[in-house]
Design a protein around this motif. Structure first.
Motif, PDB file in Angstrom:
ATOM      1  N   VAL A 229       0.832  -1.201   0.000  1.00 30.77           N
ATOM      2  CA  VAL A 229       0.000   0.000   0.000  1.00 30.77           C
ATOM      3  C   VAL A 229       0.868   1.252   0.000  1.00 30.77           C
ATOM      4  O   VAL A 229       0.586   2.228  -0.719  1.00 30.77           O
ATOM      5  CB  VAL A 229      -0.958  -0.013   1.207  1.00 30.77           C
ATOM      6  N   GLU A 230       1.937   1.261   0.770  1.00 25.29           N
ATOM      7  CA  GLU A 230       2.840   2.413   0.796  1.00 25.29           C
ATOM      8  C   GLU A 230       3.463   2.652  -0.571  1.00 25.29           C
ATOM      9  O   GLU A 230       3.610   3.808  -1.009  1.00 25.29           O
ATOM     10  CB  GLU A 230       3.933   2.200   1.844  1.00 25.29           C
ATOM     11  N   ARG A 231       3.822   1.563  -1.259  1.00 25.11           N
ATOM     12  CA  ARG A 231       4.433   1.696  -2.574  1.00 25.11           C
ATOM     13  C   ARG A 231       3.444   2.276  -3.585  1.00 25.11           C
ATOM     14  O   ARG A 231       3.795   3.136  -4.384  1.00 25.11           O
ATOM     15  CB  ARG A 231       4.947   0.328  -3.049  1.00 25.11           C
ATOM     16  N   ARG A 232       2.194   1.801  -3.533  1.00 26.26           N
ATOM     17  CA  ARG A 232       1.175   2.364  -4.428  1.00 26.26           C
ATOM     18  C   ARG A 232       0.977   3.850  -4.160  1.00 26.26           C
ATOM     19  O   ARG A 232       0.855   4.660  -5.082  1.00 26.26           O
ATOM     20  CB  ARG A 232      -0.158   1.644  -4.241  1.00 26.26           C
ATOM     21  N   LEU A 233       0.916   4.194  -2.898  1.00 21.94           N
ATOM     22  CA  LEU A 233       0.663   5.582  -2.524  1.00 21.94           C
ATOM     23  C   LEU A 233       1.810   6.480  -2.981  1.00 21.94           C
ATOM     24  O   LEU A 233       1.585   7.602  -3.459  1.00 21.94           O
ATOM     25  CB  LEU A 233       0.480   5.683  -1.015  1.00 21.94           C
ATOM     26  N   ALA A 234       3.046   5.985  -2.873  1.00 23.24           N
ATOM     27  CA  ALA A 234       4.211   6.793  -3.231  1.00 23.24           C
ATOM     28  C   ALA A 234       4.431   6.877  -4.738  1.00 23.24           C
ATOM     29  O   ALA A 234       4.869   7.919  -5.254  1.00 23.24           O
ATOM     30  CB  ALA A 234       5.460   6.220  -2.562  1.00 23.24           C
ATOM     31  N   SER A 235       4.122   5.791  -5.465  1.00 23.80           N
ATOM     32  CA  SER A 235       4.465   5.725  -6.886  1.00 23.80           C
ATOM     33  C   SER A 235       3.286   5.935  -7.827  1.00 23.80           C
ATOM     34  O   SER A 235       3.487   6.161  -9.025  1.00 23.80           O
ATOM     35  CB  SER A 235       5.091   4.368  -7.202  1.00 23.80           C
ATOM     36  N   SER A 236       2.066   5.834  -7.313  1.00 18.48           N
ATOM     37  CA  SER A 236       0.853   5.863  -8.152  1.00 18.48           C
ATOM     38  C   SER A 236       0.904   4.785  -9.227  1.00 18.48           C
ATOM     39  O   SER A 236       0.414   4.975 -10.345  1.00 18.48           O
ATOM     40  CB  SER A 236       0.663   7.244  -8.798  1.00 18.48           C
ATOM     41  N   GLN A 237       1.508   3.655  -8.881  1.00 14.23           N
ATOM     42  CA  GLN A 237       1.577   2.511  -9.790  1.00 14.23           C
ATOM     43  C   GLN A 237       1.167   1.247  -9.042  1.00 14.23           C
ATOM     44  O   GLN A 237       1.323   1.154  -7.820  1.00 14.23           O
ATOM     45  CB  GLN A 237       2.998   2.335 -10.347  1.00 14.23           C
ATOM     46  N   VAL A 238       0.639   0.280  -9.803  1.00 15.94           N
ATOM     47  CA  VAL A 238       0.267  -0.991  -9.199  1.00 15.94           C
ATOM     48  C   VAL A 238       1.329  -2.038  -9.504  1.00 15.94           C
ATOM     49  O   VAL A 238       2.086  -1.917 -10.463  1.00 15.94           O
ATOM     50  CB  VAL A 238      -1.112  -1.472  -9.698  1.00 15.94           C
ATOM     51  N   GLU A 239       1.349  -3.055  -8.687  1.00 17.90           N
ATOM     52  CA  GLU A 239       2.366  -4.084  -8.763  1.00 17.90           C
ATOM     53  C   GLU A 239       2.052  -5.102  -9.870  1.00 17.90           C
ATOM     54  O   GLU A 239       0.914  -5.203 -10.325  1.00 17.90           O
ATOM     55  CB  GLU A 239       2.505  -4.796  -7.416  1.00 17.90           C
ATOM     56  N   ASP A 240       3.065  -5.836 -10.282  1.00 18.82           N
ATOM     57  CA  ASP A 240       2.912  -6.894 -11.286  1.00 18.82           C
ATOM     58  C   ASP A 240       2.727  -8.219 -10.554  1.00 18.82           C
ATOM     59  O   ASP A 240       3.581  -8.651  -9.790  1.00 18.82           O
ATOM     60  CB  ASP A 240       4.166  -6.945 -12.165  1.00 18.82           C
ATOM     61  N   TRP A 241       1.589  -8.868 -10.794  1.00 15.94           N
ATOM     62  CA  TRP A 241       1.271 -10.114 -10.101  1.00 15.94           C
ATOM     63  C   TRP A 241       1.513 -11.352 -10.962  1.00 15.94           C
ATOM     64  O   TRP A 241       1.168 -12.464 -10.562  1.00 15.94           O
ATOM     65  CB  TRP A 241      -0.198 -10.109  -9.676  1.00 15.94           C
ATOM     66  N   ALA A 242       2.089 -11.184 -12.132  1.00 15.70           N
ATOM     67  CA  ALA A 242       2.155 -12.294 -13.080  1.00 15.70           C
ATOM     68  C   ALA A 242       2.869 -13.509 -12.492  1.00 15.70           C
ATOM     69  O   ALA A 242       2.398 -14.637 -12.645  1.00 15.70           O
ATOM     70  CB  ALA A 242       2.848 -11.844 -14.365  1.00 15.70           C
ATOM     71  N   ARG A 243       3.981 -13.299 -11.836  1.00 15.97           N
ATOM     72  CA  ARG A 243       4.737 -14.459 -11.341  1.00 15.97           C
ATOM     73  C   ARG A 243       3.959 -15.189 -10.252  1.00 15.97           C
ATOM     74  O   ARG A 243       3.936 -16.422 -10.217  1.00 15.97           O
ATOM     75  CB  ARG A 243       6.109 -14.043 -10.829  1.00 15.97           C
ATOM     76  N   ARG A 244       3.293 -14.435  -9.348  1.00 21.40           N
ATOM     77  CA  ARG A 244       2.524 -15.082  -8.286  1.00 21.40           C
ATOM     78  C   ARG A 244       1.348 -15.867  -8.861  1.00 21.40           C
ATOM     79  O   ARG A 244       1.090 -17.008  -8.450  1.00 21.40           O
ATOM     80  CB  ARG A 244       2.005 -14.031  -7.277  1.00 21.40           C
ATOM     81  N   ILE A 245       0.633 -15.282  -9.815  1.00 21.07           N
ATOM     82  CA  ILE A 245      -0.584 -15.894 -10.325  1.00 21.07           C
ATOM     83  C   ILE A 245      -0.303 -16.970 -11.371  1.00 21.07           C
ATOM     84  O   ILE A 245      -0.957 -18.012 -11.401  1.00 21.07           O
ATOM     85  CB  ILE A 245      -1.515 -14.813 -10.894  1.00 21.07           C
ATOM     86  N   ASP A 246       0.679 -16.717 -12.252  1.00 21.47           N
ATOM     87  CA  ASP A 246       0.954 -17.661 -13.346  1.00 21.47           C
ATOM     88  C   ASP A 246       2.048 -18.659 -13.005  1.00 21.47           C
ATOM     89  O   ASP A 246       2.082 -19.754 -13.566  1.00 21.47           O
ATOM     90  CB  ASP A 246       1.333 -16.892 -14.621  1.00 21.47           C
ATOM     91  N   GLY A 247       2.969 -18.274 -12.106  1.00 21.42           N
ATOM     92  CA  GLY A 247       3.996 -19.186 -11.657  1.00 21.42           C
ATOM     93  C   GLY A 247       5.166 -19.289 -12.607  1.00 21.42           C
ATOM     94  O   GLY A 247       5.193 -18.696 -13.689  1.00 21.42           O
ATOM     95  N   PRO A 248       6.167 -20.092 -12.219  1.00 21.25           N
ATOM     96  CA  PRO A 248       7.341 -20.306 -13.068  1.00 21.25           C
ATOM     97  C   PRO A 248       6.984 -21.148 -14.274  1.00 21.25           C
ATOM     98  O   PRO A 248       5.928 -21.807 -14.300  1.00 21.25           O
ATOM     99  CB  PRO A 248       8.310 -21.049 -12.131  1.00 21.25           C
ATOM    100  N   PRO A 249       7.833 -21.153 -15.298  1.00 17.15           N
ATOM    101  CA  PRO A 249       7.549 -21.972 -16.481  1.00 17.15           C
ATOM    102  C   PRO A 249       7.382 -23.436 -16.096  1.00 17.15           C
ATOM    103  O   PRO A 249       8.053 -23.957 -15.206  1.00 17.15           O
ATOM    104  CB  PRO A 249       8.792 -21.759 -17.353  1.00 17.15           C
ATOM    105  N   GLN A 250       6.481 -24.125 -16.785  1.00 14.69           N
ATOM    106  CA  GLN A 250       6.291 -25.531 -16.544  1.00 14.69           C
ATOM    107  C   GLN A 250       7.305 -26.327 -17.342  1.00 14.69           C
ATOM    108  O   GLN A 250       7.573 -26.036 -18.504  1.00 14.69           O
ATOM    109  CB  GLN A 250       4.866 -25.955 -16.947  1.00 14.69           C
ATOM    110  N   GLY A 251       7.889 -27.323 -16.682  1.00 17.69           N
ATOM    111  CA  GLY A 251       8.900 -28.130 -17.340  1.00 17.69           C
ATOM    112  C   GLY A 251       8.306 -29.232 -18.169  1.00 17.69           C
ATOM    113  O   GLY A 251       7.118 -29.454 -18.198  1.00 17.69           O
TER     114      GLY A 251
END
Length: 251
Positions: A229-251
């Motif tokens: 929340v502090e980062r959003r407030l300071a930067s007016s930007q949202v975070e990238d969730w791709a790695r958390r939601i999509d995960g590492p490449p599948q082998g």
């Protein structure tokens, strides 16, 4: 807080706000699982959980016998116990079909399964008695890619996040023990204006409004959420969730 009372706040108040205990909620199951090699190279997970019989010790780090596969992002004192409403399973069956995984509790890696509570009626900071333990709502769940693989649905984590059917975590200020069938009883509600659904929507909807973010910073947020929340407030930007939601490449 001025202006109309949000619908979620009204629901939270009706469930036992302003210090008045809610009607006890019966716990249907307590569940644990062991960490095993998971679906992608080098990954491990304890997401597959099974109901326990008899009394189960609940310590500062969660239920005795429960394990997490990646302690960098799972487990710890602020994610000691995960509660997922079985009420949500009907909606998932309507969307995904009658998957065997959805026939019984444990599909989402939860430690507690119940009926009658959800993200709209549970508030951040709520304290509950369960058996002779005390649990405190510490944060909502931010789902990760392991749900995608568990369900065989490519965007399952994103669906969980977008629907708000995330479940929540407790810390354990008073260790004790409990068993299926025990009552979960509200002891204290210090933040009745902040049901988890409201807080999770602020994060999931990628809100950048300075007023809402500043109000959220008045809450007892876990360190990672406060930093977000502090980062959003300071930067007016949202975070990238791709790695958390999509995960590492599948082998």
């Amino acid at each position: 807080m001025s202006g109309p009372v949000p619908a979620d706040r009204a629901a939270c108040d009706a469930a036992g706000g302003d210090g008045q205990p809610a009607v006890a909620t019966r716990i249907d199951a307590l569940l644990t699982g062991v960490a095993l090699p998971y679906t992608r190279p080098g990954s491990r997970s304890g997401i597959a959980k099974s109901p326990r019989s008899g009394r189960v010790r609940i310590g500062e780090l969660g239920l005795e016998g429960d394990e997490q596969g990646d302690l960098r992002v799972h487990g710890g004192v602020d994610k000691a116990v995960h509660h997922y409403p079985f009420d949500h399973y009907a909606a998932w069956r309507a969307e995904l079909g009658e998957l065997p995984l959805l026939a019984t509790p444990g599909a989402f890696g939860e430690n507690i399964s119940s009926h009658g509570l959800d993200e709209g009626t549970v508030c951040l900071g709520d304290r509950y008695a369960l058996g002779d333990a005390v649990l405190e709502v510490s944060q909502g769940r931010q789902p990760c890619w392991k749900l995608n693989d568990r369900f065989g649905v490519r965007d399952m984590a994103r669906r969980v996040q977008d629907t708000g059917r995330t479940g929540w975590y407790y810390r354990v200020p008073q260790p004790g023990s409990a068993q299926a069938g025990d009552a979960l009883v509200l002891l204290e509600r210090p933040w009745p204006a902040w049901p988890l659904r409201r807080l999770m929507r602020l994060l999931a909807d990628r809100v950048l409004d300075p007023g809402q973010l500043a109000e959220a910073l008045e809450l007892p947020l876990v360190p990672s959420w406060r930093k977000l929340v502090e980062r959003r407030l300071a930067s007016s930007q949202v975070e990238d969730w791709a790695r958390r939601i999509d995960g590492p490449p599948q082998g």
